[in-house]
Enzyme design. Structure first.
Site, PDB file in Angstrom:
ATOM      1  N   GLY B  72       0.803  -1.210   0.000  1.00  0.00           N
ATOM      2  CA  GLY B  72       0.000   0.000   0.000  1.00  0.00           C
ATOM      3  C   GLY B  72       0.843   1.270   0.000  1.00  0.00           C
ATOM      4  O   GLY B  72       0.517   2.248  -0.682  1.00  0.00           O
ATOM      5  N   THR B  73       1.913   1.266   0.760  1.00  0.00           N
ATOM      6  CA  THR B  73       2.754   2.462   0.857  1.00  0.00           C
ATOM      7  C   THR B  73       3.370   2.806  -0.496  1.00  0.00           C
ATOM      8  O   THR B  73       3.329   3.962  -0.937  1.00  0.00           O
ATOM      9  CB  THR B  73       3.857   2.254   1.917  1.00  0.00           C
ATOM     10  OG1 THR B  73       3.230   2.129   3.195  1.00  0.00           O
ATOM     11  CG2 THR B  73       4.833   3.414   1.936  1.00  0.00           C
ATOM     12  N   ASN B 152      -8.069   4.144   8.408  1.00  0.00           N
ATOM     13  CA  ASN B 152      -7.517   2.937   9.013  1.00  0.00           C
ATOM     14  C   ASN B 152      -7.653   2.879  10.532  1.00  0.00           C
ATOM     15  O   ASN B 152      -7.601   1.805  11.112  1.00  0.00           O
ATOM     16  CB  ASN B 152      -6.032   2.791   8.629  1.00  0.00           C
ATOM     17  CG  ASN B 152      -5.245   4.050   8.914  1.00  0.00           C
ATOM     18  OD1 ASN B 152      -5.636   5.142   8.519  1.00  0.00           O
ATOM     19  ND2 ASN B 152      -4.135   3.912   9.605  1.00  0.00           N
ATOM     20  N   SER B 206      -3.461  -3.576  -0.737  1.00  0.00           N
ATOM     21  CA  SER B 206      -2.372  -4.331  -0.128  1.00  0.00           C
ATOM     22  C   SER B 206      -2.823  -5.760   0.159  1.00  0.00           C
ATOM     23  O   SER B 206      -4.012  -6.011   0.392  1.00  0.00           O
ATOM     24  CB  SER B 206      -1.990  -3.603   1.166  1.00  0.00           C
ATOM     25  OG  SER B 206      -1.304  -4.465   2.019  1.00  0.00           O
ATOM     26  N   HIS B 208      -1.604  -7.989   2.705  1.00  0.00           N
ATOM     27  CA  HIS B 208      -1.581  -8.578   4.049  1.00  0.00           C
ATOM     28  C   HIS B 208      -2.739  -8.157   4.939  1.00  0.00           C
ATOM     29  O   HIS B 208      -2.909  -8.702   6.020  1.00  0.00           O
ATOM     30  CB  HIS B 208      -0.237  -8.289   4.729  1.00  0.00           C
ATOM     31  CG  HIS B 208      -0.039  -6.878   5.154  1.00  0.00           C
ATOM     32  ND1 HIS B 208      -0.173  -6.477   6.455  1.00  0.00           N
ATOM     33  CD2 HIS B 208       0.293  -5.767   4.450  1.00  0.00           C
ATOM     34  CE1 HIS B 208       0.076  -5.179   6.532  1.00  0.00           C
ATOM     35  NE2 HIS B 208       0.350  -4.730   5.329  1.00  0.00           N
ATOM     36  N   CYS B 332       2.905   6.614  22.614  1.00  0.00           N
ATOM     37  CA  CYS B 332       3.826   7.428  23.397  1.00  0.00           C
ATOM     38  C   CYS B 332       5.202   7.285  22.775  1.00  0.00           C
ATOM     39  O   CYS B 332       5.942   6.370  23.085  1.00  0.00           O
ATOM     40  CB  CYS B 332       3.831   6.953  24.831  1.00  0.00           C
ATOM     41  SG  CYS B 332       4.807   7.980  25.911  1.00  0.00           S
TER      42      CYS B 332
END
Lengths: 135, 421
Positions: B72-73, B152, B206, B208, B332
């Site tokens: 996807g990226t 997402n 994508s 996965h 965080c």
């Protein structure tokens, strides 16, 4: 990601809560992440008899508060003044480097409590000042 | 034995055994290079073209409009940079939204640094782009609109079909170099995806996320749309993506899409029932719990809830200790706890966005998984709220404080041994 010690204190926080009539109460906030920690303790015959903490923040902040209440049990004011962030960090090792500030938060809450504690009047000792820089 | 519960299927999924079986021959038996003209290469070529046909059919496209790449990226990178660079003489303005995946946001930022202008549309409390904002942002310089099909983190579905209609109108009015890209990583195989109905020119997906292999994805590029290649070194994939094709991964991607799209109504219904049960029960059992994003216009497999006065990070780790995987939107990182850019985009600040958790389902989840969360999570939240300063302050001012926070501190501070392991 975190040590078994952090996970244990997160799952089983020691001494959670706030004492109703404490000898001292201290609060600290991390301005960067907004984590908060409140420490209350009760002195008896010059030593910490009971200590409680409240915390909101990431897991190491909660663990640091929990460790702090265990660590200060039975200590005198002079001994409390000598505690440093490193004493908390060591109990939670290995702590990710970017989480070491959580132990600073715990010691900040302790110092805030000591600042308002009648039995702990007077300026910090020379060693305390040096240790403060140490962190 | 503790039941292991995986509810982080929007991060990734377990590969389907049928997908694995389809891929296996292409590692050891049919291992030729698909560019080779000999008898080792040709079956590999045939497998790729069959996968292309299968995938094209699943999204109502033509085989020649499918480009296989690493995921996807890369698909988002190629779509956005590829179109921006190919049409740089026509205009240097892009439109996207504030809560896109970082593959889109970081790519846009990179183009901004190189002289393009980008408009980031608001998504409001409901987490949905508004059509009037799209219209208002369009300029004669705009070459690409890139809006995700569904978010997402919170799962809200964007009005891609309507935006596609706006794009068509602009084109008919003469702005022929305006294109629409959508990141469909969270929707293909989860809800119907039809490139004609959506009116998109580019679509990223994508493997996965739908029980396929990692390291493979595809970009749909409508015929006639030019792209500047971002990878050089060969004529693979119609000069759009150089590099020897990974035949097993391509076969696996196509098989995963085929299985997911073939069973779409059943899978949608199954995850929706589980998701709704979890949401409804958690909101009933845990006070001060709210839903993030629009409750109706969203994919059926994602729930994103916010639990006041506690930190999502602590909840996620506590659940992990009990064998339950979820994810949190308040990571965080580098010493600073900030709500994700998605939570900020829908109006959360550092305080209100701290306690968010995303539960994402797949065909593999069962009712027992939901029950495990319901048995575990309320207790974890209660325990963390008992030591939360804000929970107590809220109780002190009587601002609809949860009753369960009325606790005796002295009981808590001795309560270590009573905590169930």
């Amino acid at each position: 990601m975190y040590s078994p010690a952090v996970l244990d204190h997160l799952a089983n926080p020691r001494n959670g809560g706030e004492l109703a009539n404490p000898t001292a109460r201290g609060e600290a906030t991390n301005p960067v992440c907004g984590d908060r920690l409140i420490l209350t303790f009760q002195l008896s015959e010059g030593r910490v008899e009971r200590a409680c903490f409240l915390a909101e923040g990431c897991s190491p902040s909660i663990a640091a508060g929990s460790v702090l209440t265990e660590r200060i049990q039975g200590l005198t004011i002079a001994e409390l003044q000598r505690l440093r962030p490193r004493d908390i960090t060591e109990a939670l090792q290995p702590l990710p480097r970017n989480k070491e500030h959580c132990s600073v938060l715990a010691i900040d809450a302790l110092r805030a409590a000591l600042a308002g504690c009648p039995n702990a009047a007077g300026p910090p000792t020379e060693s305390t000042e040096r240790e403060a820089l140490d962190r | 034995m503790i039941r292991k519960v995986y509810l982080d299927n929007s991060a990734t999924t377990r590969m389907d055994e049928q997908v694995l079986a389809a891929m296996l021959p292409y590692w050891t038996e049919i291992y030729g290079n698909a560019s080779s003209t000999h008898q080792w290469g040709q079956p590999a070529r045939q497998a790729i073209e069959e996968a292309r046909r299968s995938m094209a059919k699943a999204i109502n496209a033509q085989p020649g409009e499918i480009t296989f790449l690493s995921g996807g990226t890369e698909a988002d990178n190629l779509a956005i940079k590829g179109v921006a660079e190919a049409y740089r003489e026509k205009g240097r303005h892009l439109i996207t939204s504030r809560f896109e995946h970082s593959a889109v946001l970081a790519t846009c930022a990179q183009l901004e640094a190189r002289g393009w202008h980008v408009t980031y549309l608001p998504v409001y409390r409901e987490g949905i782009v508004r059509l009037e904002d799209v219209r208002a942002a369009l300029t004669p310089e705009t070459v690409l609109i890139s809006i995700m099909h569904a978010n997402n983190e919170i799962g809200t579905i964007q009005p891609i079909g309507e935006i596609g209609q706006v794009v068509r109108e602009r084109r008919e009015a003469g702005q022929t170099h305006l294109f629409l890209h959508t990141d469909a990583v969270q929707t293909l195989g989860k809800i119907p995806v039809d490139v004609q109905a959506l009116g998109v020119d580019l679509l990223a997906c994508s493997g996965h996320k739908i029980h396929g292999p990692k390291g493979i994805g595809a970009l749909y590029v409508r015929r006639g749309v030019r792209l500047e290649s971002q990878m050089h070194g060969g004529n693979h994939e119609r000069d759009r993506r150089a590099g020897t094709e990974s035949v097993p991964l391509i076969v696996g991607l196509a098989r995963a899409i085929e299985l997911a799209v073939g069973a779409l109504p059943e899978r949608m219904e199954s995850v929706r029932q589980l998701r709704d049960l979890l949401e409804e029960q958690l909101m009933r059992r845990v006070a001060e719990t709210s839903r993030n994003g629009d409750p109706v216009r969203r994919v059926p497999h994602i729930a994103n809830l916010n639990f006041d006065f506690v930190e999502g990070e602590g909840l996620q780790i506590s659940l992990d200790l009990k064998g339950i995987a979820v994810s949190t939107g308040s990571a965080c990182a580098s010493g600073s706890t900030e709500p994700s850019h998605v939570l900020v985009a829908i109006g959360h600040d550092r305080e209100t966005g701290r306690g968010s958790l995303r539960f994402s389902f797949s065909k593999e989840n069962r009712r027992e998984d939901v029950e495990a969360v319901l048995e575990t999570l309320p207790g974890i939240i209660e325990k963390l709220r008992q030591i939360s300063p804000r929970a107590r302050e809220s109780q002190a001012v009587g601002a609809q404080a949860p009753r369960r926070l009325e606790i005796d501190p002295s009981a808590i501070h001795r309560g270590v041994s009573s905590v169930r392991k």
